[in-house]
Motif scaffolding. Structure first.
Motif, mmCIF file in Angstrom:
data_model
loop_
_atom_site.group_PDB
_atom_site.id
_atom_site.type_symbol
_atom_site.label_atom_id
_atom_site.label_comp_id
_atom_site.label_asym_id
_atom_site.label_seq_id
_atom_site.Cartn_x
_atom_site.Cartn_y
_atom_site.Cartn_z
ATOM 1 N N GLN A 1 -1.748 4.854 -13.904
ATOM 2 C CA GLN A 1 -0.687 4.688 -12.915
ATOM 3 C C GLN A 1 -1.202 3.966 -11.675
ATOM 4 O O GLN A 1 -0.526 3.093 -11.122
ATOM 5 N N ALA A 2 -2.406 4.303 -11.228
ATOM 6 C CA ALA A 2 -2.984 3.650 -10.053
ATOM 7 C C ALA A 2 -3.221 2.164 -10.309
ATOM 8 O O ALA A 2 -3.063 1.329 -9.412
ATOM 9 N N LEU A 3 -3.581 1.804 -11.531
ATOM 10 C CA LEU A 3 -3.755 0.397 -11.880
ATOM 11 C C LEU A 3 -2.413 -0.335 -11.872
ATOM 12 O O LEU A 3 -2.306 -1.453 -11.357
ATOM 13 N N ARG A 4 -1.395 0.281 -12.429
ATOM 14 C CA ARG A 4 -0.075 -0.360 -12.464
ATOM 15 C C ARG A 4 0.479 -0.551 -11.054
ATOM 16 O O ARG A 4 1.151 -1.541 -10.764
ATOM 17 N N GLN A 5 0.199 0.405 -10.178
ATOM 18 C CA GLN A 5 0.709 0.336 -8.814
ATOM 19 C C GLN A 5 -0.127 -0.569 -7.921
ATOM 20 O O GLN A 5 0.281 -0.897 -6.814
ATOM 21 N N GLY A 6 -1.315 -0.959 -8.392
ATOM 22 C CA GLY A 6 -2.181 -1.801 -7.578
ATOM 23 C C GLY A 6 -3.086 -1.021 -6.647
ATOM 24 O O GLY A 6 -3.787 -1.619 -5.824
ATOM 25 N N THR A 7 -3.093 0.307 -6.755
ATOM 26 C CA THR A 7 -3.993 1.115 -5.929
ATOM 27 C C THR A 7 -5.443 0.869 -6.330
ATOM 28 O O THR A 7 -6.339 0.844 -5.483
ATOM 29 N N TYR A 8 -5.691 0.698 -7.624
ATOM 30 C CA TYR A 8 -7.002 0.325 -8.130
ATOM 31 C C TYR A 8 -6.962 -1.127 -8.581
ATOM 32 O O TYR A 8 -5.948 -1.587 -9.126
ATOM 33 N N LYS B 1 0.832 -1.206 0.000
ATOM 34 C CA LYS B 1 0.000 0.000 0.000
ATOM 35 C C LYS B 1 0.868 1.258 0.000
ATOM 36 O O LYS B 1 0.610 2.204 -0.753
ATOM 37 N N VAL B 2 1.892 1.287 0.849
ATOM 38 C CA VAL B 2 2.783 2.456 0.886
ATOM 39 C C VAL B 2 3.485 2.619 -0.453
ATOM 40 O O VAL B 2 3.612 3.728 -0.982
ATOM 41 N N ALA B 3 3.920 1.499 -1.039
ATOM 42 C CA ALA B 3 4.597 1.557 -2.340
ATOM 43 C C ALA B 3 3.656 2.064 -3.422
ATOM 44 O O ALA B 3 4.088 2.745 -4.360
ATOM 45 N N GLY B 4 2.376 1.749 -3.304
ATOM 46 C CA GLY B 4 1.414 2.179 -4.313
ATOM 47 C C GLY B 4 1.121 3.658 -4.276
ATOM 48 O O GLY B 4 0.998 4.300 -5.323
#
Length: 295
Positions: free
Chosen positions: A133-140, A11-14
């Protein structure tokens, strides 16, 4: 490595923020910091560079992140398999945008509300690059896009519908009732939502081929429509968002066709194994959004 520490790290990384991660995880910020430090201690490496109020992943953190995501996803899949009662359940963070939330998604949201109440949908409004970007990071978990391009690096994507655009203005506008050339649009007031919206950016790019342009920005589609209806200028918007106003006569369509095509798409991170409730969401989005967009 404890799974809860990996969840916190991911989560922090995202979001690249201890404060935001704590808010989304519903932890105290001190707990998030402590968990990340515990994980760093167990691995014997630093996972984040602390740069004053900002942070970024170290090389070790970059290497750990895909493994953390795979372990979290496998854990969620195992939990769903063991607890499977035949009723889809779980949370889903969905990236979306104003035009889609208001005009394309109501049938989909209604379906899940009535048929699958244990699937908890969290809609988060962003556009374009922010959503990708949020999808790539896993935020979404999944995200809706309205773009001309249908291939996006690091994402799997499915096209749901073509989105026609309409150039609109108030009845009696000087350009109404006659063919409109691109050059006719440079000079008169132009209305728009915020930069970063695909159709606004593509429209601006076209206009700059014939002259300098400036937009009056209204932030939201509703505000932009009201400004156009009040005679403040012309606006290029998705047809679905102005259909009621065109039918009611408060706006008229100008005789100009955009030389680009936008498509509503649903995307998720490439290689991500979607859990059952997310696969259900994709299936129903494919069915309901496509049906709703069909003439």
């Amino acid at each position: 490595m404890e799974l809860r520490l990996l969840v916190t790290f991911e989560k922090v990384a995202g979001v690249l923020s201890f404060t935001q991660a704590a808010a989304e995880l519903k932890y105290a910020q001190s707990s998030v910091t402590s968990q990340v430090r515990s994980l760093e201690s167990s691995l014997g490496v630093e996972l984040f560079d602390r740069l004053g109020s900002r942070i970024r992943l170290t090389e070790a953190g970059e290497r750990l992140l895909p493994y953390a995501r795979r372990m979290i996803e496998l854990s969620e899949e195992a939990r769903a398999a063991v607890a499977d009662t035949g009723e889809p359940s779980g949370s889903l963070a969905v990236g979306t945008m104003e035009s889609l939330t208001s005009y394309r998604l109501p049938p989909l949201l209604e379906y899940f509300h009535h048929r699958h109440p244990k699937v908890r949908l969290s809609l988060r409004t962003t556009i374009g690059d922010e959503t990708r970007q949020a999808l790539r990071q896993g935020t979404y978990d999944v995200g809706f896009l309205m773009e001309a391009e249908t291939e996006h690096a690091g994402l799997e994507c499915e096209v749901l519908a073509v989105e026609p655009l309409a150039l609109v203005a108030a009845p009696g506008h000087p350009l109404a009732g006659r063919p409109v050339a691109l050059a006719d649009l440079v000079g008169p007031p132009l209305l728009a939502t915020e930069p970063g919206c695909a159709y606004r950016d593509l429209f601006e790019r076209e206009l700059r081929t014939v002259g300098d342009v400036a937009f009056m920005e209204f932030g939201t589609i509703e505000a932009t429509k009201r400004a156009a209806a009040a005679g403040l200028g012309t606006a290029l918007l998705p047809e679905v968002t102005v259909a009621a106003e065109l039918a009611g006569g408060s706006l008229v369509r100008l005789d100009w066709r955009a030389p680009f095509t936008l498509r509503t798409q649903l995307a998720w991170r490439a290689g991500k194994r979607l859990p059952a409730h997310a696969r259900l969401f994709v299936e129903q989005a494919r069915r309901l959004v496509t049906e709703q967009a069909s003439p």
